[in-house]
Design a protein around this motif. Structure first.
Motif, PDB file in Angstrom:
ATOM      1  N   GLU A 224     -13.220   2.554   7.935  1.00 26.07           N
ATOM      2  CA  GLU A 224     -13.169   0.842   7.545  1.00 26.07           C
ATOM      3  C   GLU A 224     -13.057   0.528   6.212  1.00 26.07           C
ATOM      4  O   GLU A 224     -13.339   1.540   5.344  1.00 26.07           O
ATOM      5  N   ASN A 225     -12.662  -0.390   5.770  1.00 21.96           N
ATOM      6  CA  ASN A 225     -12.569  -0.950   4.309  1.00 21.96           C
ATOM      7  C   ASN A 225     -11.412  -0.240   3.654  1.00 21.96           C
ATOM      8  O   ASN A 225     -11.520  -0.394   2.370  1.00 21.96           O
ATOM      9  N   VAL A 226     -10.675   0.371   4.344  1.00 29.85           N
ATOM     10  CA  VAL A 226      -9.317   1.354   3.454  1.00 29.85           C
ATOM     11  C   VAL A 226      -8.202   0.306   3.665  1.00 29.85           C
ATOM     12  O   VAL A 226      -7.790   0.232   4.870  1.00 29.85           O
ATOM     13  N   ASN A 227      -7.508  -0.175   2.708  1.00 31.06           N
ATOM     14  CA  ASN A 227      -6.331  -1.048   2.594  1.00 31.06           C
ATOM     15  C   ASN A 227      -5.366  -0.367   1.837  1.00 31.06           C
ATOM     16  O   ASN A 227      -4.121  -0.880   2.359  1.00 31.06           O
ATOM     17  N   GLU A 228      -5.347   0.521   0.931  1.00 31.64           N
ATOM     18  CA  GLU A 228      -4.614   0.672   0.100  1.00 31.64           C
ATOM     19  C   GLU A 228      -3.346   1.849   0.739  1.00 31.64           C
ATOM     20  O   GLU A 228      -2.530   2.171   0.254  1.00 31.64           O
TER      21      GLU A 228
ATOM     22  N   ALA B  65      -2.360   3.884   4.472  1.00 30.27           N
ATOM     23  CA  ALA B  65      -2.238   3.821   6.154  1.00 30.27           C
ATOM     24  C   ALA B  65      -1.869   5.041   6.708  1.00 30.27           C
ATOM     25  O   ALA B  65      -1.162   5.915   6.021  1.00 30.27           O
TER      26      ALA B  65
ATOM     27  N   LYS C  89      -1.125   7.307  -3.182  1.00 28.58           N
ATOM     28  CA  LYS C  89      -0.061   7.422  -2.349  1.00 28.58           C
ATOM     29  C   LYS C  89       1.353   7.946  -3.170  1.00 28.58           C
ATOM     30  O   LYS C  89       1.346   7.243  -4.267  1.00 28.58           O
TER      31      LYS C  89
ATOM     32  N   ASP D 282       1.211   7.651   5.731  1.00 32.43           N
ATOM     33  CA  ASP D 282       1.400   7.662   4.135  1.00 32.43           C
ATOM     34  C   ASP D 282       1.358   9.052   3.672  1.00 32.43           C
ATOM     35  O   ASP D 282       0.500   9.877   3.873  1.00 32.43           O
TER      36      ASP D 282
ATOM     37  N   TYR E 115     -14.419   3.556   3.758  1.00 30.95           N
ATOM     38  CA  TYR E 115     -13.833   4.105   2.684  1.00 30.95           C
ATOM     39  C   TYR E 115     -13.281   5.553   2.664  1.00 30.95           C
ATOM     40  O   TYR E 115     -13.058   5.890   1.556  1.00 30.95           O
TER      41      TYR E 115
END
Length: 388
Positions: free
Chosen positions: A87-91, A93, A169, A96, A42
């Motif tokens: 880990e668990n970071v998707n919004e 990359a 972002k 960005d 996170y």
């Protein structure tokens, strides 16, 4: 703003880089090489492009008693590029462009989903020396000594690690030395006027303290259509600057004679202002602002950061009988991920201008010059470039 040189070779590994470290209260920052750990789950590791100096940094740079702690990496208003994610970071990359923001928005709890608050109960705002989820640091010096975080950001470092709930972002085409202002200054002041106070067209606004936050409040009040914007400060030179931001009248709080500041303001406004904003962080000034707003509907919004433990003294009967409102306003009432993109759109649509805030720009190695400029009252915002 995107960085084509970012490489997966350093992802998951410690990074050696430079940071400006506050080792003792009130002493010049020391630029040293440090180690920045990879992001945990996170979390996001960010290469800072530019940062700026806020007076809140000054407050905690000077502070000697808790929650002060040293050695610490200050800085909380910045823009950068994601180097790697945990880990668990998707919004977001790698690559960005992002703004790290000291206020979290998890999007999960009731308060984060509510339009009535910008406070996150999952990762609450704290003057905290650690990462918000783990109570550990991602910084060490080359001797292995722990370096403490500041406001979950610590942007006075070439690389920093931030929780994903504190990252927004943005469009990489936005100039970094403008985008970073939305991390604190612009969002706090404009949001306080537009979102927390909901300044009405034709109203009278009084701003106590014409630093960068106060000037941003003036910007917001002007956007809302305020009819009179009155600035209060001890430095009369600030009035000429404040005119560019929409302030049309000025009160020097050192020249009130035998009257209190609130008496002067009340007389000027024919009974009190519709909205008063305290942007300095002095409890006695909050009391004066509250006394300066109009009975029946006046609102006083507190934005200034006071010393830890500072107390307000208000007459209970006056609070009951006056019908006034007094409210705190952290980060302008703005939600990190929900509202900041909307503010930035107002900037890109040229509805909101921010160029006036940037009066000086320095290289990272000259960061102590930024402190001198702000302490000397010679700048509004001084941008600090990591590598220009």
């Amino acid at each position: 703003m995107a960085d084509g040189k970012l490489s997966s070779e350093i992802a998951g590994k410690p990074i050696r880089c430079k940071a400006a470290i506050c080792r003792e209260a009130g002493e010049p920052l020391v630029i040293e090489e440090i180690m920045v750990a990879p992001p945990s789950p996170y979390e996001v590791r960010i290469r800072i492009i530019c940062t700026s100096l806020c007076y809140s940094d000054i407050t905690f740079w000077k502070l000697k008693e808790p929650p002060a702690c040293f050695p610490r990496i200050l800085g909380h208003e910045a823009v950068g590029v994601v180097e790697s994610v945990g880990e668990n970071v998707n919004e977001v990359a790698a690559g960005d462009a992002v703004i790290p923001i000291f206020l979290s928005e998890c999007g999960e709890r009731d308060d984060c989903r509510s339009k009535h608050s910008n406070l996150c109960s999952k990762l609450p705002f704290r003057i905290h020396p650690w990462m918000p989820r783990y109570d550990t640091s991602r910084f060490t010096d080359l001797k292995g000594e722990t370096l403490y975080h500041f406001l979950f950001i610590s942007s006075f470092s070439e690389y920093t690690v931030v929780d994903v709930c504190n990252v927004v972002k943005i469009d990489p085409s936005i100039p970094p030395n403008r985008a970073c202002l939305f991390g604190c200054c612009v969002a706090t002041g404009v949001g306080a006027a537009c979102k927390t106070a909901k300044v009405e067209a034709g109203s009278t606004v009084v701003i106590f303290g014409l630093g960068s936050i106060g000037l941003a409040v003036a910007k917001g009040a002007k956007l809302c259509g305020a009819d009179r914007i009155i600035g209060v400060d001890v430095n009369p030179d600030k009035f000429e600057v404040a005119k560019k931001f929409g302030v049309i009248e000025f009160v020097n709080s050192k020249e009130c004679g035998d009257k209190s500041l609130s008496q002067v303001v009340t007389e000027m406004t024919g009974g009190g202002a519709d909205y008063c904003f305290e942007c300095v962080g002095i409890s006695s000034l909050v009391e004066e602002a509250f006394a300066s707003c109009r009975k029946g509907w006046g609102k006083t919004i507190v934005l200034g950061v006071d010393k830890p433990g500072a107390q307000l003294k208000l007459n209970s009967s006056e609070v009951l009988l006056s019908g006034k409102t007094l409210t705190g306003c952290l980060y302008g009432g703005v939600k990190t991920k929900t509202d900041v993109p909307l503010l930035i759109k107002r900037y890109t649509d040229k509805e909101l201008t921010v160029d006036e805030f940037v009066t000086h720009e320095v290289k990272f190695e000259d960061i102590n010059k930024a402190f001198e400029l702000l302490l000397g009252g010679k700048c509004i915002r001084c941008l600090i470039w990591m590598d220009k």
